[in-house]
Write a protein that holds these residues in place. Structure first.
Motif, PDB file in Angstrom:
ATOM      1  N   LEU A  28       0.824  -1.210   0.000  1.00 39.21           N
ATOM      2  CA  LEU A  28       0.000   0.000   0.000  1.00 39.21           C
ATOM      3  C   LEU A  28       0.858   1.261   0.000  1.00 39.21           C
ATOM      4  O   LEU A  28       0.550   2.231  -0.695  1.00 39.21           O
ATOM      5  N   ALA A  29       1.945   1.251   0.762  1.00 45.36           N
ATOM      6  CA  ALA A  29       2.850   2.409   0.781  1.00 45.36           C
ATOM      7  C   ALA A  29       3.436   2.643  -0.604  1.00 45.36           C
ATOM      8  O   ALA A  29       3.471   3.781  -1.097  1.00 45.36           O
ATOM      9  N   GLN A  34       3.642   5.698  -5.707  1.00 45.13           N
ATOM     10  CA  GLN A  34       3.541   5.676  -7.168  1.00 45.13           C
ATOM     11  C   GLN A  34       2.396   6.568  -7.638  1.00 45.13           C
ATOM     12  O   GLN A  34       2.535   7.324  -8.596  1.00 45.13           O
ATOM     13  N   GLY A  35       1.270   6.498  -6.951  1.00 46.85           N
ATOM     14  CA  GLY A  35       0.134   7.345  -7.314  1.00 46.85           C
ATOM     15  C   GLY A  35       0.439   8.821  -7.130  1.00 46.85           C
ATOM     16  O   GLY A  35       0.054   9.656  -7.958  1.00 46.85           O
ATOM     17  N   LYS A  45      -1.871  14.329  -4.730  1.00 45.93           N
ATOM     18  CA  LYS A  45      -0.469  14.045  -4.386  1.00 45.93           C
ATOM     19  C   LYS A  45      -0.270  14.116  -2.873  1.00 45.93           C
ATOM     20  O   LYS A  45       0.361  13.246  -2.282  1.00 45.93           O
ATOM     21  N   GLN A  46      -0.812  15.161  -2.246  1.00 44.51           N
ATOM     22  CA  GLN A  46      -0.668  15.342  -0.809  1.00 44.51           C
ATOM     23  C   GLN A  46      -1.368  14.219  -0.041  1.00 44.51           C
ATOM     24  O   GLN A  46      -0.823  13.692   0.926  1.00 44.51           O
ATOM     25  N   THR A  47      -2.558  13.868  -0.482  1.00 47.46           N
ATOM     26  CA  THR A  47      -3.317  12.804   0.187  1.00 47.46           C
ATOM     27  C   THR A  47      -2.583  11.473   0.086  1.00 47.46           C
ATOM     28  O   THR A  47      -2.437  10.755   1.087  1.00 47.46           O
ATOM     29  N   LEU A  48      -2.114  11.135  -1.094  1.00 48.45           N
ATOM     30  CA  LEU A  48      -1.401   9.870  -1.281  1.00 48.45           C
ATOM     31  C   LEU A  48      -0.072   9.860  -0.521  1.00 48.45           C
ATOM     32  O   LEU A  48       0.313   8.827   0.040  1.00 48.45           O
ATOM     33  N   SER A  49       0.604  11.001  -0.478  1.00 54.77           N
ATOM     34  CA  SER A  49       1.846  11.081   0.295  1.00 54.77           C
ATOM     35  C   SER A  49       1.574  10.869   1.776  1.00 54.77           C
ATOM     36  O   SER A  49       2.310  10.159   2.465  1.00 54.77           O
TER      37      SER A  49
END
Length: 74
Positions: A28-29, A34-35, A45-49
């Motif tokens: 998941l990380a 990658q997303g 980007k911020q949410t996925l980070s």
């Protein structure tokens, strides 16, 4: 299952579950990173980070718990 000191040990089935959980958190990380890299949206980007950092933190917590368990049983 108990050791001679009365501390509960992790069974083989539990270790297998923990291994699977660790692998899932790692996957998941990686997917979140990658997303984030591939996303055009700054918000996404911020949410996925953030999510990738949470997954890494979960892996750290799991590792620490296993190390503590190993310390208790040895």
């Amino acid at each position: 299952m108990y050791n001679t000191q009365g501390n509960q040990q992790i069974s083989g089935k539990e270790l297998s579950y923990l291994s699977d959980t660790f692998k899932n958190e790692e996957l998941l990380a990686k997917l979140c990173v990658q997303g984030a890299v591939n996303s055009q949206s700054q918000s996404l980007k911020q949410t996925l980070s953030h999510l990738s950092q949470e997954r890494l933190q979960n892996m750290s917590i799991l590792t620490n718990a296993l190390q503590q368990q190993a310390g208790l049983t040895h």
